[in-house]
Enzyme design. Structure first.
Site, PDB file in Angstrom:
ATOM      1  N   GLU A 108      64.430  92.287  78.088  1.00 53.14           N
ATOM      2  CA  GLU A 108      65.938  91.899  78.752  1.00 53.14           C
ATOM      3  C   GLU A 108      66.394  92.324  80.324  1.00 53.14           C
ATOM      4  OE1 GLU A 108      68.084  95.825  76.749  1.00 53.14           O
ATOM      5  OE2 GLU A 108      69.117  94.184  77.478  1.00 53.14           O
ATOM      6  N   ARG A 142      80.772  95.044  82.208  1.00 58.32           N
ATOM      7  CA  ARG A 142      80.983  94.636  80.742  1.00 58.32           C
ATOM      8  C   ARG A 142      81.282  92.837  81.391  1.00 58.32           C
ATOM      9  NH1 ARG A 142      84.420  97.026  77.900  1.00 58.32           N
ATOM     10  NH2 ARG A 142      85.392  95.637  77.101  1.00 58.32           N
ATOM     11  N   LYS A 198      63.540  95.777  75.776  1.00 61.81           N
ATOM     12  CA  LYS A 198      64.390  96.407  76.132  1.00 61.81           C
ATOM     13  C   LYS A 198      63.234  95.576  77.524  1.00 61.81           C
ATOM     14  CE  LYS A 198      66.443  98.589  75.878  1.00 61.81           C
ATOM     15  NZ  LYS A 198      67.990  98.984  74.918  1.00 61.81           N
ATOM     16  N   TRP A 223      82.075  87.360  82.007  1.00 60.58           N
ATOM     17  CA  TRP A 223      80.813  87.241  81.471  1.00 60.58           C
ATOM     18  C   TRP A 223      81.153  85.582  80.759  1.00 60.58           C
ATOM     19  CZ3 TRP A 223      79.184  86.372  76.389  1.00 60.58           C
ATOM     20  CH2 TRP A 223      78.175  85.735  76.357  1.00 60.58           C
TER      21      TRP A 223
END
Ligand code: F6R
Length: 600
Positions: free
Chosen positions: A484, A27, A481, A73
């Site tokens: 990232e 997270r 994909k 984050w």
């Protein structure tokens, strides 16, 4: 984003909190901290970096049976030790961890806390200072907590310690997920049940604008007005082994490999006793009553929505629009007379999607959520839910959830089409079975995929993905994909669009990955490949069996032409995985990202 844990009981809290945070690291992973409380008060440990960095700095001699923790984050303030949670009030009496965004934090700072000197750049510090201010004004801690929450605008999941009372963790949530877990003489708090499966599988869901007084023996849920609410716990049906990597080096690889199994599970989950595909009749009626479907989602789920549009329009002959959630609220298209909204979200917690859901519900429209997480916010707040049955997806880059979304969307399209007598001239159960087998072939082709990544992507700065029709949509997902996790600048384009501008970027050796799975556009996409090759590109053609040519880099096993995205994407997932590995990137936790994006 950000993950929260809390523990109050008889055992040493440190290890339980750290283990919980490790499970929540997906997270957010730019800094982390824990605060533990014993007779001597509260001790805070925090560090920039990963939980592993925090672990090294936690003093094992401090024993405490109450504590809270956080993995961050960053939203307000750079990732740093000082901005890491927990944060404390000026007197250090109160210690807080927070997930979410306080939209009016600068106004509160200005109007209520102008005499307070702040240590961090975070919005969170405002909350803890406001609570202290209310206590100093003569209110009880619980009343101060409630008063402070009433002043906040935005999203929060909060756990709070009072160093004058070791017996309580104060908890609250609004728009950000938070659960309380129940045990024998202990209770826990977590953003996600996964974090506390190590100690319990009994959880109580919290609703927005509730506060919870958690002691080791009791959990008392109240409204912000102080009215007590009773709520029964539920059993988290998660298998602890689902959230372990096992012998895999990365979650992403494990999750790629799980795709054949997940596809088979989905077929089973949506079959009736006769083996026919089935979906709740209310959902089917709702879809068929609508005159237009609006799919709303973000990132990979948005890409799944684009393919879903093809499925629904081809099988059910119903018009579909697909929208990026973050744009939808203020850029809303003119809606049809009887719109139906479908939200696609692996986590079921994405704030951008949720904001649209709230908006369209207020407008009185019906909504279905397609999600991997039963009981998630988007699932609870929509009229209906279709589950993905993919098991927890932990790698930040979504893989098995994407193919699960496609399988569920195909089933939805198929069942609703049949309900209105549309002629679907293939057996989807059988075709999805063929897809699951073809997925296995792809998962066994790791060496070939690694070689493609080495041959085409070892040193490149950028890469283009091209395709036409459904292949274009898969190209978009392949590009996401790759960028990232490997940080290679990658973009997906419709093959025919290149000559309208993008072809200017083609240089000697630029890798262009072309998908050629559709007979109807096979010659056209190959024509586009020739155009880029003539300008120096290094094309890598991935074609479908039956359409292959000698120059192709890889030939996919044949599946039904509508279902090719479920297998072509696996080639792109694996190529991205190996490209990232070759560059020594952190595959499961790419920089700047987090799973479950709970800020707008
Ligand atoms: C990319 C990825 C993200 C998510 C997006 C939406 O690999 O995982 O693009 O797809 O953040 O998340 P969900 O599906 O949870 O709403």
């Amino acid at each position: 984003m950000c993950g929260i844990v809390g523990y109050i009981g008889n055992q040493d809290a440190k290890e339980i909190l750290l283990k919980g945070l490790e499970k929540l690291e997906y997270r957010g992973y730019d800094s982390a901290g824990i605060a533990v409380q014993n007779d001597n008060g509260v001790t805070v440990f925090k560090e920039k970096g990963r939980i592993a960095d925090l672990r090294e700095h936690v003093d094992t001699d401090v024993l405490a049976t109450t504590g809270i923790g956080h993995t961050r984050w960053a939203t307000h303030g750079v990732p740093s030790k000082v901005n890491a949670h927990p944060h404390q009030s000026t007197s250090s009496r109160f210690t807080i961890v927070h997930n979410g965004v306080i939209e009016n934090y600068s106004m509160i700072k200005r109007e209520e806390l102008s005499d307070v000197s702040f240590v961090s750049e975070t919005d969170t510090e405002v909350i803890v200072q406001l609570i202290e201010k209310r206590v100093n004004e003569g209110n009880s801690v619980e009343a101060s907590f409630r008063l402070a929450l009433k002043s906040l605008k935005g999203s929060y999941a909060i756990a709070l310690l009072d160093n004058q009372n070791e017996e309580v963790i104060y908890v609250a949530k609004n728009k950000s997920p938070l659960l309380v877990g129940l045990g024998e003489s202990f209770n826990v708090v977590a953003s996600d049940a996964m974090a506390m499966l190590q100690v319990t599988d009994q959880f109580v869901e919290l609703m927005d604008k509730e506060i919870v007084i958690v002691t080791k023996e009791n959990v008392t849920i109240k409204t912000l007005e102080g009215e007590v609410i009773e709520r029964a716990p539920y059993t988290a049906e998660l298998d602890a082994s689902d959230i372990e990597k096992g012998t895999y080096p990365h979650y992403m690889l494990k999750e790629i490999d799980e795709q054949p199994l997940v596809t088979r599970k989905i077929i089973q989950a949506y079959q009736d006793i006769n083996g026919d595909l089935t979906i709740d009749s209310d959902i089917v009626r709702t879809v068929n009553d609508a005159d237009r479907i609006y799919i709303v989602a973000c990132g990979t789920s948005y890409h799944a929505g684009l393919v879903g549009k093809q499925f629904i329009e081809t099988m059910a002959k119903k018009p579909v629009e697909v929208h990026v959630a973050s744009e939808f609220s203020y850029n809303m298209p003119l809606l049809s007379e009887k719109p139906l909204f479908i939200f696609i979200s692996q986590s079921g917690e994405t704030a951008d999607s949720r904001a649209v859901l709230v908006q369209v519900k207020e407008m009185g429209h019906k909504a279905i959520t397609i999600t991997n997480v039963p009981g998630s916010t988007l699932s609870r707040e929509a009229d209906y839910t279709l589950l993905l049955h993919a098991g927890p997806e932990i790698a930040v880059a979504s893989t098995k959830a994407y193919t699960a979304q496609l399988a569920v969307l195909a089933i939805l399209a198929n069942v609703t089409a049949k309900a209105t007598g549309k002629d679907v001239n293939f057996d989807l159960v059988q075709e999805l079975g063929i897809v699951a087998n073809a997925m296995e072939v792809l998962c066994d082709a790791k060496e070939e995929m690694e070689e493609l990544a080495r041959n085409y992507l070892a040193t490149t700065r950028n890469c283009f993905f091209i395709g036409r029709g459904i292949d274009f949509y898969v190209g978009l997902e392949g590009a996401l994909k790759l960028k990232e996790i490997s940080y290679i600048q990658a973009e997906g384009f419709a093959g025919g669009e290149l000559k309208h501008g993008t072809i200017a970027l083609i240089e000697d050796g630029t890798p262009v990955i072309a998908l050629a799975t559709q007979e109807s556009v096979n010659l056209s996409i190959r024509g586009n490949v020739k155009e880029v090759a003539a300008r120096g590109a290094n094309p890598c053609i991935i074609s479908m069996k039956g359409l292959e040519e000698e120059e192709d880099a890889f030939v996919l096993p044949e599946v039904h032409s509508l279902l090719t995205p479920l297998i072509s994407v696996i080639a792109l997932q694996l190529i991205s995985y190996y490209a990232a590995l070759h560059r020594d990137c952190d595959v499961d936790k790419p920089r700047n990202l987090a799973k479950s994006v709970t800020v707008e």
